[in-house]
Design an enzyme around this catalytic site. Structure first.
Site, mmCIF file in Angstrom:
data_model
loop_
_atom_site.group_PDB
_atom_site.id
_atom_site.type_symbol
_atom_site.label_atom_id
_atom_site.label_comp_id
_atom_site.label_asym_id
_atom_site.label_seq_id
_atom_site.Cartn_x
_atom_site.Cartn_y
_atom_site.Cartn_z
ATOM 1 N N TYR A 195 1.610 11.136 -1.172
ATOM 2 C CA TYR A 195 0.864 10.756 0.037
ATOM 3 C C TYR A 195 0.240 11.987 0.705
ATOM 4 O O TYR A 195 -0.943 11.976 1.078
ATOM 5 C CB TYR A 195 1.830 10.048 0.986
ATOM 6 N N LYS B 200 -3.710 12.805 1.321
ATOM 7 C CA LYS B 200 -4.249 12.983 2.674
ATOM 8 C C LYS B 200 -4.833 14.381 2.883
ATOM 9 O O LYS B 200 -5.802 14.558 3.621
ATOM 10 C CB LYS B 200 -3.152 12.677 3.710
HETATM 11 P P1 NDP Z 1 -0.904 -0.783 7.221
HETATM 12 O O1 NDP Z 1 0.025 -0.775 6.065
HETATM 13 O O2 NDP Z 1 -0.489 -1.449 8.484
HETATM 14 O O3 NDP Z 1 -2.329 -1.384 6.771
HETATM 15 C C1 NDP Z 1 -2.957 -0.865 5.645
HETATM 16 C C2 NDP Z 1 -4.304 -1.504 5.454
HETATM 17 O O4 NDP Z 1 -4.905 -0.922 4.286
HETATM 18 C C3 NDP Z 1 -4.220 -2.989 5.210
HETATM 19 O O5 NDP Z 1 -5.282 -3.647 5.827
HETATM 20 C C4 NDP Z 1 -4.325 -3.089 3.699
HETATM 21 O O6 NDP Z 1 -4.924 -4.275 3.221
HETATM 22 C C5 NDP Z 1 -5.265 -1.945 3.395
HETATM 23 N N1 NDP Z 1 -5.139 -1.529 2.009
HETATM 24 C C6 NDP Z 1 -4.075 -0.958 1.403
HETATM 25 N N2 NDP Z 1 -4.337 -0.743 0.117
HETATM 26 C C7 NDP Z 1 -5.577 -1.207 -0.121
HETATM 27 C C8 NDP Z 1 -6.405 -1.283 -1.252
HETATM 28 N N3 NDP Z 1 -6.004 -0.835 -2.454
HETATM 29 N N4 NDP Z 1 -7.645 -1.816 -1.126
HETATM 30 C C9 NDP Z 1 -8.063 -2.280 0.069
HETATM 31 N N5 NDP Z 1 -7.335 -2.240 1.182
HETATM 32 C C10 NDP Z 1 -6.096 -1.709 1.087
HETATM 33 O O7 NDP Z 1 -1.251 0.770 7.471
HETATM 34 P P2 NDP Z 1 -1.639 1.535 8.810
HETATM 35 O O8 NDP Z 1 -2.530 0.702 9.627
HETATM 36 O O9 NDP Z 1 -0.401 2.077 9.386
HETATM 37 O O10 NDP Z 1 -2.422 2.777 8.186
HETATM 38 C C11 NDP Z 1 -3.834 2.850 8.158
HETATM 39 C C12 NDP Z 1 -4.222 4.240 7.670
HETATM 40 O O11 NDP Z 1 -3.678 5.210 8.551
HETATM 41 C C13 NDP Z 1 -3.689 4.576 6.292
HETATM 42 O O12 NDP Z 1 -4.628 5.337 5.575
HETATM 43 C C14 NDP Z 1 -2.465 5.412 6.592
HETATM 44 O O13 NDP Z 1 -2.160 6.279 5.523
HETATM 45 C C15 NDP Z 1 -2.932 6.159 7.824
HETATM 46 N N6 NDP Z 1 -1.848 6.660 8.631
HETATM 47 C C16 NDP Z 1 -0.927 5.809 9.200
HETATM 48 C C17 NDP Z 1 0.106 6.317 9.964
HETATM 49 C C18 NDP Z 1 1.124 5.444 10.619
HETATM 50 O O14 NDP Z 1 2.088 6.006 11.188
HETATM 51 N N7 NDP Z 1 1.004 4.123 10.606
HETATM 52 C C19 NDP Z 1 0.249 7.760 10.148
HETATM 53 C C20 NDP Z 1 -0.767 8.560 9.538
HETATM 54 C C21 NDP Z 1 -1.770 8.016 8.811
HETATM 55 P P3 NDP Z 1 -4.148 -5.703 3.269
HETATM 56 O O15 NDP Z 1 -3.888 -6.009 4.709
HETATM 57 O O16 NDP Z 1 -5.111 -6.615 2.680
HETATM 58 O O17 NDP Z 1 -2.880 -5.498 2.504
#
Ligand code: NDP
Length: 248
Positions: free
Chosen positions: A156, A160
């Site tokens: 990860y 990133k």
């Molecule tokens: P969630 O797990 O809550 O949501 C992830 C989203 O990404 C979902 O809508 C999911 O789709 C979509 N997704 C995942 N894989 C794919 C794929 N292969 N193709 C298309 N869509 C995909 O994550 P967060 O909202 O927490 O995270 C959002 C971003 O922020 C990410 O990049 C994460 O790494 C980053 N981030 C998050 C942190 C946190 O503490 N939450 C901290 C730092 C960074 P679906 O709903 O259809 O499954």
């Protein structure tokens, strides 16, 4: 006048969590939204919620961001549906945590393919119209893990940190076309991704955060909207950490 009136914003991973907060924020400020998620029902739900408040503002798209050809096809559909693309937010991401000594090749590939290649795939799909318009904004969602490294997140953190290198190269390539490319690096944010953390890990994380709490999706959405706005026209190739001070 709303900040993003008549603009088209593409948000990946907008089916829930941070991406949903970003999509809603832009819609609330007048933008039309391409709501992209992997699961059709999730992108549909976010689009329905936006359309309930701003009729006709959002369209749902379901695609695996890691699939280059499928992403190009979605890019063409977005352009056919909306006619333009002004802002791309590469937010879709996953974790497959584990110590490097035991990490499987599949867990490495899944995370790099989704988080890093997925962003590249959408850049390839949306950049050409921005170049033709001679203007646009790309915002890539990285992580505190990409800045500091976190134990159990070799895959990860690499994905990133990779986004940051990609952002800076791209920012140099497209600056002359009026396109800016920046990174928002969230810290710990309350979403499904962090919902499964044990109480011990949450307490340990909070102890490392000067503001001593997890953030909300809206904290990230506000930073993304700023970087997409006219006020940020002279900012490119930068990393904005929104992490309660964790990475300073
Ligand atoms: P969630 O797990 O809550 O949501 C992830 C989203 O990404 C979902 O809508 C999911 O789709 C979509 N997704 C995942 N894989 C794919 C794929 N292969 N193709 C298309 N869509 C995909 O994550 P967060 O909202 O927490 O995270 C959002 C971003 O922020 C990410 O990049 C994460 O790494 C980053 N981030 C998050 C942190 C946190 O503490 N939450 C901290 C730092 C960074 P679906 O709903 O259809 O499954």
């Amino acid at each position: 006048m709303s900040r993003f009136e008549n603009q088209v914003v593409v948000v990946t991973g907008a089916g829930r969590g941070i991406g949903e907060a970003i999509a809603r924020r832009f819609a609330g400020e007048g933008a039309k939204i391409a709501v992209v998620s992997r699961t059709e029902s999730n992108s549909q739900r976010t689009a329905d919620a936006i359309n309930a408040a701003q009729p006709g503002a959002a369209m749902p798209y379901a695609v695996d961001v890691a699939d280059f050809d499928a992403v190009q096809a979605v890019g063409e559909r977005v352009l056919a549906d909306f006619g333009r693309a002004d802002v791309l937010v590469n937010n879709a991401g996953i974790t497959r945590d584990g110590l490097a000594m035991r990490m499987s090749s599949d867990d490495w590939d899944a995370v790099l393919d989704t988080n890093l290649k997925g962003a590249f795939n959408f850049v390839r799909a949306m950049l050409r119209p921005m170049v033709r318009q001679r203007g646009g904004r790309i915002i890539n969602i990285s992580s505190v893990s990409g800045l500091m490294g976190l134990a159990g997140q070799a895959n990860y953190a690499a994905s990133k940190a990779g986004l940051i290198g990609m952002t800076k190269s791209l920012a140099r390539e497209v600056a002359s076309r009026g396109i800016t490319v920046n990174v928002v690096a969230p810290g710990f944010i309350e979403t499904d991704m962090t919902a499964g953390l044990s109480e011990d890990i949450r307490k340990g994380a909070q102890a490392q955060i000067p503001l001593a709490r997890f953030g909300a999706g809206d904290d990230i959405a506000a930073a993304v909207a700023f970087l997409a706005s006219a006020e940020a026209a002279y900012i490119t190739g930068q990393v904005l950490a929104v992490d309660g001070g964790m990475s300073m």
